[in-house]
Design an enzyme around this catalytic site. Structure first.
Site, PDB file in Angstrom:
ATOM      1  N   LYS A  60      -2.657  -9.071  12.434  1.00 21.66           N
ATOM      2  CA  LYS A  60      -4.118  -9.208  12.307  1.00 21.66           C
ATOM      3  C   LYS A  60      -4.661 -10.126  13.457  1.00 21.66           C
ATOM      4  O   LYS A  60      -4.167 -11.031  13.857  1.00 21.66           O
ATOM      5  CB  LYS A  60      -4.259  -9.734  10.829  1.00 21.66           C
ATOM      6  CG  LYS A  60      -4.202  -8.749   9.732  1.00 21.66           C
ATOM      7  CD  LYS A  60      -4.451  -9.486   8.260  1.00 21.66           C
ATOM      8  CE  LYS A  60      -6.067  -9.273   8.214  1.00 21.66           C
ATOM      9  NZ  LYS A  60      -6.334  -9.965   6.852  1.00 21.66           N
ATOM     10  N   GLU A  79      -5.610  -6.234 -10.309  1.00 21.29           N
ATOM     11  CA  GLU A  79      -6.759  -6.620 -11.487  1.00 21.29           C
ATOM     12  C   GLU A  79      -6.360  -6.573 -12.739  1.00 21.29           C
ATOM     13  O   GLU A  79      -6.520  -7.393 -13.717  1.00 21.29           O
ATOM     14  CB  GLU A  79      -7.982  -6.206 -11.168  1.00 21.29           C
ATOM     15  CG  GLU A  79      -8.713  -6.764  -9.856  1.00 21.29           C
ATOM     16  CD  GLU A  79      -8.419  -6.097  -8.688  1.00 21.29           C
ATOM     17  OE1 GLU A  79      -8.796  -6.248  -7.495  1.00 21.29           O
ATOM     18  OE2 GLU A  79      -7.564  -4.926  -8.677  1.00 21.29           O
ATOM     19  N   ARG A  84     -12.266  -2.807 -12.321  1.00 22.04           N
ATOM     20  CA  ARG A  84     -11.003  -1.829 -12.209  1.00 22.04           C
ATOM     21  C   ARG A  84      -9.942  -2.146 -13.310  1.00 22.04           C
ATOM     22  O   ARG A  84      -9.055  -1.621 -13.527  1.00 22.04           O
ATOM     23  CB  ARG A  84     -10.032  -2.248 -10.766  1.00 22.04           C
ATOM     24  CG  ARG A  84     -11.025  -2.131  -9.550  1.00 22.04           C
ATOM     25  CD  ARG A  84     -10.179  -2.602  -8.440  1.00 22.04           C
ATOM     26  NE  ARG A  84      -9.455  -1.378  -7.819  1.00 22.04           N
ATOM     27  CZ  ARG A  84      -8.776  -1.408  -6.809  1.00 22.04           C
ATOM     28  NH1 ARG A  84      -8.557  -2.320  -5.981  1.00 22.04           N
ATOM     29  NH2 ARG A  84      -8.065  -0.378  -6.456  1.00 22.04           N
TER      30      ARG A  84
END
Length: 675
Positions: free
Chosen positions: A313, A399, A427
């Protein structure tokens, strides 16, 4: 093929401090020299380039992305990490006929630049500009919209199976980050991957070195060999031979093949068990490693393939590489120094107020603990975790698990706070219903980013949580009007031990109100009068209270005495407060930053059940978010479009009273807001 010296830095001042003030704004818009990228409008042009030019193209693409995001702000580190991979994928595969699906969409900025949208890349996240995520209506090269994590493999599998049923040759390629692989949905999709045959390719973008750190030349060579047509053909032939062997010999042969591939490729047994042929790991920043492997994968004839690519990244940017979390998403910045465009905060953010309030409650109660789903800094739980590391749990992008994990803690007498953005909590709705609400377990939901979120757009807006939570029996739903109220609501949630509760609060800074030393426990289901009037009543839920007070000032100047009340609770509603407002005012307006079916619907239901609306003179209107997905833009403009700012409130009330100047009220207020 090494990277060229960034031309953008050659053009810029040596340091930010060296630049005259007049030059600083200019420097933000300086574009790099990108002669090769200038010749590429779409991947069709890209595929005409010789392979030896692709690294130069990648270098220029990286510079263009850095330049663009320095102007607009936006997601940064993930896109920089996939520049070479993006070039290689569009070069090898025949997009858009081959479907390329980017998980989440944070990493799709280079993809947008290469797919005909470079001329609009400096409008990304701006009102009327490019979406920060992939979006089907924006380009044929975006076959699937992505705002939430871990959906790419399921979507790609559907496309691949559709091609198989239609006997079409096209591939579906899902690019998913290793963080997104923490979500169960990814594995649910992979469990069905064999149905796609050779039309499904998954690129595992391992940008945290979390699976296999060793990616040298030998690894690349082996990946090239095991992905080759010759090797795959031999493997397919070997499988047929194994199937003809007696059971004990066949089992031994399979074990031997898995062991041999494990020694050669460094892993992948789990993916094999899920029906994938594993290739990798390979260096995602090395074209000489990427291209031959992807070409072999493109031409594979036997089953779905997973390619394990290791990237970094922020790759290629001196500030983003060592600060990956900080540079995940950025405001405007100077391309040379990395210095960010700063604004002076007027008040603490709601996120920080929540974290501080939870810390104070936890200092008094050792049963309180906190759970987040891969968003510790976004929810403020990094701060809480520094203070209470043994009581803080980051479960990854999961979640559903977070909610049921909290339910399990609650059964044993602990007091879990589940801190999740409103849009991500959607979710886990089944778990909220069955695992928490049905069992009346005292799980506390801290719902950050409730309401509109500006540049992140409809996939991230918290538009529905009041509706989907307040419809549940046994649920207490609170909404903070300001940062002091948030402190009180955290204390209130901590005190509720017989049922679930939730407190919602918006993104960004508070109103700057004075904060108490600690939160006080509120009476459940009781609101408060903030301003007393006689003709018009505005009953506000949540953070639009400030706009309601501004609207009241405007109405008072027009001779309309106005009451402003803070409901505090969407469920249970304050029955007595509603009765009193209905009995003493000509107009009652409910106000909320939530979709249809929320607080206003509960108030209307109460008024109807009480018979208050039967033949009376009271006029009632529910102000809420419009019944549509609002596109990204500046928050002020989004609230104006939704009618949820002071001018919109005034206009609604004047129209309800039959005044002919309600349109003028909108115009006057809009004109006053312009600089």
């Amino acid at each position: 093929m090494g990277q060229s010296e960034p031309s953008l830095r050659r053009q810029a001042c040596a340091t930010w401090a060296d630049c005259p003030e007049a030059e600083k704004d200019k420097k933000l818009s300086v574009r790099p020299e990108t002669p090769l990228l200038d010749s590429v409008q779409t991947p069709v042009d890209l595929r005409k380039l010789p392979k030896e030019k692709l690294q130069q193209l990648a270098d220029e693409l990286r510079e263009e992305m850095i330049s663009a995001v320095s102007v607009t702000g936006g997601h940064f580190g993930a896109g920089l990490g996939v520049v070479e991979l993006t070039v290689a994928l569009h070069y090898v595969f025949n997009t858009p006929d081959d479907r390329l699906i980017w998980d989440v969409g944070h990493q799709a900025y280079p993809h947008k630049i290469l797919t005909g949208r470079r001329d609009r890349i400096r409008t990304i996240r701006q009102g009327g500009g490019l979406s920060p995520f992939t979006k089907r209506g924006e380009s044929d090269y975006d076959p699937f919209g992505a705002g939430h994590s871990s959906t790419s493999i399921s979507a790609a599998l559907g496309m691949a199976v559709a091609n198989k049923m239609a006997d079409k040759p096209g591939k579906a390629i899902a690019v998913i980050g290793d963080g997104a692989m923490s979500a169960g949905m990814a594995y649910e999709a992979m469990n069905n991957a064999e149905q796609a045959g050779n039309r499904l390719v998954v690129i595992l973008n391992d940008n945290d070195m979390s699976i296999a750190p060793a990616v040298g030349g030998l690894s690349a060579y082996l990946a090239k060999i095991v992905s080759s047509h010759t090797f795959l053909s031999l493997r397919g032939f070997g499988k047929k031979i194994i199937e003809m062997l007696p059971r004990p010999l066949a089992d031994r042969a399979r074990q031997a093949e898995e062991y041999a591939r494990g020694m050669a490729a460094g892993g992948g047994t789990l993916f094999d068990e899920l029906g994938f042929y594993y290739v990798g790991p390979i260096d995602g920043h090395n074209m000489e490693h990427l291209l031959p492997v992807l070409e072999n994968v493109r031409d594979a004839i036997d089953g779905p393939i997973l390619v394990h690519v290791v990237t970094e990244k922020g790759h290629g940017h001196p500030f983003a590489e060592p600060n990956q979390e900080k540079y995940h998403a950025v405001p405007q910045f100077d391309v040379v120094t990395g210095e960010r465009k700063k604004s002076t905060p007027k008040a603490p953010t709601y996120t920080n107020v929540f974290a501080d309030a939870l810390i104070k409650e936890s200092e008094k109660d050792d049963k309180i603990c906190a759970i987040t789903a891969a968003m510790p800094s976004g929810t403020g739980l990094n701060k809480y975790g520094d203070r209470f590391p043994d009581r803080t749990f980051d479960v990854g992008i999961a979640e559903q698990h977070a909610v049921t994990f909290a339910a399990g803690l609650a059964t044993e007498g602990y007091k879990p706070f589940v801190a999740i953005y409103s849009t991500f909590l959607q979710r886990a709705y089944d778990q909220i219903v069955h695992d928490v609400a049905v069992q009346k377990l005292p799980v506390r939901f801290a719902i950050d980013r409730a309401g509109l979120v500006g540049a992140d757009g409809p996939t991230h807006a918290g538009s529905f949580d009041v509706t989907y939570l307040a419809s549940l029996p046994n649920m207490v739903v609170m909404a903070a009007a300001d940062e002091a109220e948030l402190m009180h609501m955290v204390a209130t949630a901590a005190s509720i031990d017989d049922r679930p509760s939730a407190v919602r609060y918006p993104r960004g800074e508070g109103l700057g109100v004075e904060l108490p030393d600690e939160g006080k426990v509120l009476e459940i289901g009781k609101g408060r009068i903030v301003k007393k009037g006689s003709k018009v009543a505005i009953l506000s839920l949540g953070a639009r209270l400030g706009e309601a007070l501004k609207a009241a000032e405007d109405l008072e100047s027009r001779g309309l005495s106005t009451t402003v009340a803070d409901a505090r609770f969407a469920k249970p509603v304050d029955d007595q407060l509603i009765r009193d407002l209905a009995a003493t005012h000509d107009v009652l307006i409910t106000l909320e930053e939530n979709a249809i079916g929320g607080f206003g619907a509960h108030v209307m239901d109460f008024l109807a059940e009480e018979g208050i609306l039967d033949g009376g003179s009271l006029k009632v209107r529910a102000m809420k978010l419009p019944d549509q997905f609002q596109d990204h833009g500046k928050p002020e403009q989004m609230y104006e479009d939704a009618g949820l700012n002071a001018s919109g409130i005034v206009a609604t009330i004047l129209k309800t009273l039959g005044h002919n100047d309600y349109g003028q009220a909108l115009g006057d207020s809009a004109a006053a807001q312009k600089p």
